[in-house]
Enzyme design. Sequence first.
Site, mmCIF file in Angstrom:
data_model
loop_
_atom_site.group_PDB
_atom_site.id
_atom_site.type_symbol
_atom_site.label_atom_id
_atom_site.label_comp_id
_atom_site.label_asym_id
_atom_site.label_seq_id
_atom_site.Cartn_x
_atom_site.Cartn_y
_atom_site.Cartn_z
ATOM 1 N N TYR A 109 2.895 3.148 -16.331
ATOM 2 C CA TYR A 109 4.009 4.088 -16.149
ATOM 3 C C TYR A 109 4.735 4.365 -17.458
ATOM 4 O O TYR A 109 5.200 5.478 -17.699
ATOM 5 C CB TYR A 109 4.975 3.573 -15.079
ATOM 6 C CG TYR A 109 4.410 3.738 -13.684
ATOM 7 C CD1 TYR A 109 4.343 4.994 -13.093
ATOM 8 C CD2 TYR A 109 3.902 2.661 -12.977
ATOM 9 C CE1 TYR A 109 3.786 5.173 -11.833
ATOM 10 C CE2 TYR A 109 3.346 2.822 -11.712
ATOM 11 C CZ TYR A 109 3.290 4.079 -11.150
ATOM 12 O OH TYR A 109 2.732 4.250 -9.909
ATOM 13 N N ARG A 150 10.192 3.871 3.445
ATOM 14 C CA ARG A 150 8.961 4.578 3.792
ATOM 15 C C ARG A 150 8.841 4.980 5.254
ATOM 16 O O ARG A 150 8.734 6.142 5.553
ATOM 17 C CB ARG A 150 7.721 3.803 3.360
ATOM 18 C CG ARG A 150 7.370 4.033 1.898
ATOM 19 C CD ARG A 150 5.958 3.648 1.628
ATOM 20 N NE ARG A 150 5.458 4.301 0.420
ATOM 21 C CZ ARG A 150 4.273 4.071 -0.102
ATOM 22 N NH1 ARG A 150 3.465 3.216 0.468
ATOM 23 N NH2 ARG A 150 3.891 4.713 -1.175
ATOM 24 N N ARG A 195 19.468 6.198 3.575
ATOM 25 C CA ARG A 195 19.130 6.927 2.344
ATOM 26 C C ARG A 195 19.915 8.243 2.235
ATOM 27 O O ARG A 195 20.330 8.642 1.153
ATOM 28 C CB ARG A 195 17.615 7.164 2.391
ATOM 29 C CG ARG A 195 17.032 8.049 1.368
ATOM 30 C CD ARG A 195 16.503 7.256 0.196
ATOM 31 N NE ARG A 195 15.392 7.956 -0.421
ATOM 32 C CZ ARG A 195 15.496 9.118 -1.023
ATOM 33 N NH1 ARG A 195 16.661 9.714 -1.105
ATOM 34 N NH2 ARG A 195 14.431 9.692 -1.549
ATOM 35 N N ASP A 255 12.432 -1.538 -6.777
ATOM 36 C CA ASP A 255 11.187 -0.910 -7.218
ATOM 37 C C ASP A 255 10.683 -1.615 -8.465
ATOM 38 O O ASP A 255 11.471 -2.196 -9.217
ATOM 39 C CB ASP A 255 11.397 0.578 -7.516
ATOM 40 C CG ASP A 255 10.068 1.329 -7.458
ATOM 41 O OD1 ASP A 255 9.693 1.784 -6.372
ATOM 42 O OD2 ASP A 255 9.380 1.414 -8.498
ATOM 43 N N ARG A 305 5.463 -2.626 1.388
ATOM 44 C CA ARG A 305 6.251 -1.396 1.501
ATOM 45 C C ARG A 305 6.906 -1.226 2.876
ATOM 46 O O ARG A 305 7.153 -0.099 3.313
ATOM 47 C CB ARG A 305 5.410 -0.154 1.146
ATOM 48 C CG ARG A 305 4.589 -0.290 -0.129
ATOM 49 C CD ARG A 305 5.434 -0.552 -1.364
ATOM 50 N NE ARG A 305 6.304 0.549 -1.713
ATOM 51 C CZ ARG A 305 5.964 1.575 -2.494
ATOM 52 N NH1 ARG A 305 4.779 1.636 -3.026
ATOM 53 N NH2 ARG A 305 6.814 2.521 -2.788
HETATM 54 O O1 CP3 Z 1 7.711 -3.350 -0.178
HETATM 55 C C1 CP3 Z 1 8.843 -2.898 0.052
HETATM 56 O O2 CP3 Z 1 9.106 -2.270 1.068
HETATM 57 C C2 CP3 Z 1 9.940 -3.185 -0.951
HETATM 58 C C3 CP3 Z 1 10.296 -2.098 -1.788
HETATM 59 C C4 CP3 Z 1 9.291 -1.501 -2.757
HETATM 60 C C5 CP3 Z 1 9.407 -0.163 -3.181
HETATM 61 N N1 CP3 Z 1 8.495 0.033 -4.185
HETATM 62 C C6 CP3 Z 1 10.381 0.819 -2.675
HETATM 63 C C7 CP3 Z 1 10.109 2.244 -2.830
HETATM 64 C C8 CP3 Z 1 8.223 -2.083 -3.453
HETATM 65 C C9 CP3 Z 1 7.614 -3.479 -3.351
HETATM 66 C C10 CP3 Z 1 7.739 -1.104 -4.352
HETATM 67 C C11 CP3 Z 1 6.648 -1.362 -5.309
HETATM 68 C C12 CP3 Z 1 6.077 -0.257 -6.084
HETATM 69 N N2 CP3 Z 1 6.712 0.856 -6.598
HETATM 70 C C13 CP3 Z 1 4.726 -0.208 -6.508
HETATM 71 C C14 CP3 Z 1 3.696 -1.311 -6.276
HETATM 72 C C15 CP3 Z 1 3.167 -1.338 -4.902
HETATM 73 C C16 CP3 Z 1 2.197 -0.229 -4.550
HETATM 74 O O3 CP3 Z 1 2.471 0.460 -3.561
HETATM 75 O O4 CP3 Z 1 1.161 -0.108 -5.222
HETATM 76 C C17 CP3 Z 1 4.555 0.966 -7.255
HETATM 77 C C18 CP3 Z 1 3.265 1.442 -7.907
HETATM 78 C C19 CP3 Z 1 5.829 1.636 -7.304
HETATM 79 C C20 CP3 Z 1 6.191 2.888 -8.005
HETATM 80 C C21 CP3 Z 1 6.713 3.923 -7.079
HETATM 81 N N3 CP3 Z 1 7.932 3.868 -6.418
HETATM 82 C C22 CP3 Z 1 6.073 5.141 -6.702
HETATM 83 C C23 CP3 Z 1 4.714 5.597 -7.183
HETATM 84 C C24 CP3 Z 1 6.938 5.799 -5.801
HETATM 85 C C25 CP3 Z 1 6.790 7.160 -5.150
HETATM 86 C C26 CP3 Z 1 5.895 7.197 -4.002
HETATM 87 C C27 CP3 Z 1 6.101 6.114 -2.960
HETATM 88 O O5 CP3 Z 1 6.850 6.285 -1.994
HETATM 89 O O6 CP3 Z 1 5.474 5.074 -3.143
HETATM 90 C C28 CP3 Z 1 8.066 4.945 -5.600
HETATM 91 C C29 CP3 Z 1 9.209 5.241 -4.719
HETATM 92 C C30 CP3 Z 1 9.602 4.231 -3.726
HETATM 93 N N4 CP3 Z 1 9.663 2.900 -3.955
HETATM 94 C C31 CP3 Z 1 10.023 4.507 -2.392
HETATM 95 C C32 CP3 Z 1 10.345 3.266 -1.827
HETATM 96 C C33 CP3 Z 1 10.892 3.004 -0.451
HETATM 97 C C34 CP3 Z 1 10.149 5.885 -1.738
HETATM 98 C C35 CP3 Z 1 11.417 6.507 -2.240
HETATM 99 C C36 CP3 Z 1 12.185 7.286 -1.248
HETATM 100 O O7 CP3 Z 1 12.976 6.719 -0.483
HETATM 101 O O8 CP3 Z 1 12.022 8.493 -1.305
#
Ligand code: CP3
Length: 345
Positions: free
Chosen positions: A154, A30, A39, A76, A26
């Site tokens: 999901y 973030r 963003r 994602d 991540r």
């Molecule tokens: O690793 C990286 O930085 C690459 C990008 C990446 C994102 N999501 C961007 C993202 C990756 C590899 C993921 C994987 C992901 N997404 C997982 C598996 C990894 C883990 O953490 O367990 C899961 C379960 C998700 C589903 C998801 N996406 C959720 C639950 C959420 C909301 C909460 C959060 O921030 O995790 C997201 C949103 C998300 N995905 C964001 C980002 C940068 C935040 C969105 C924003 O900019 O507001």
Amino acid sequence: MKFQNDLIIRSANGEDIERYPVWLMRQAGRILPEYRAVRKKLSGFKELVKSPEFAAEVTIQPIDILNVDAAIIFSDILVVPEAMGLNYEMIEKKGPYFEKTIKSINDLSCVEKEFDIEDRLGYVSQAIKITKKELNSRVPLIGFAGAPWTIFCYMTEGEGSKTFSKARKILYTDPILAHELLDSITEVTIKYLKLQISSGVNIVQVFDSWAGILGKDQYVEFGLKYINKIADAITEVPLTIFAKGAYNSIREISAMNCNTIGVDWNMNINEVREIIGESKTIQGNLDPCVLYSSHSEIEKLTNKMLDSFKSKRHIVNLGHGVYPDMDPEKVKTFIKTVKNYEINY
Ligand code: CP3
């Protein structure tokens, strides 16, 4: 292809390395103010995911700013269920929300698996191509997908959950539906990972974020079975399997066709090494919350983890993704500590 820095590939392949490679799950998005600035220019997270130029820009930010040894494509795991026909929204400060979910066998009629992958997920392919060009062989690019079980969670639950009891209920009440859906997700995921590989990613990681909510027998039947199919299908680049909380299944995962096993902070690295031997690389596993402590404490605890390694076959990472409110300066201390560490054998 020659990289300026190919440590992560060499470590994944069990080749010699001069120091441990490090990156953070991540890391794209973030934590960086630079990410939030990009963003803000767009209407939301999904628009960013679907804008290849911007997605490439935020993918590269951690290379320039944090100095990590690999980039991970900004996207994602939820783009897969979306491509299969279940639309989601990313709700600010809450997370993903799917209006339509899978509750019974009848709902499978809205799930597609026979579609042109490039047609629906071509924006990821484009983001990868732009990223590769702009990275200019500095470091390898990691592609990824969710594991079928986590995507199933999901698609059935529709949002995050403490228990995922709707998803787990189906395993007991309608295992035929569960297997049918998991099978479809697996088929699409394999095609999707192959699209990422043909677009240019150098390693792929499968995230099974909700592996730990299943008991062993169910994880074998509904989780590992499908990860194994993916592992057998992905032969072009090194594969990392990160099954969070799957302490009971390390032995089974180590028998799969993968290079690297992701380990969360609840697992003991030495116990994992004893189980898997030298046949695989271990990725992980510092508790992300260590990065809330002082710079000196971060250095101390990171060095303690590195001292505990009994092999060169490591890729250093946190035990799960970096949290959104973490100070990038603390993240940098973690990365610097790993980069300054001398391997003793
Ligand atoms: O690793 C990286 O930085 C690459 C990008 C990446 C994102 N999501 C961007 C993202 C990756 C590899 C993921 C994987 C992901 N997404 C997982 C598996 C990894 C883990 O953490 O367990 C899961 C379960 C998700 C589903 C998801 N996406 C959720 C639950 C959420 C909301 C909460 C959060 O921030 O995790 C997201 C949103 C998300 N995905 C964001 C980002 C940068 C935040 C969105 C924003 O900019 O507001």
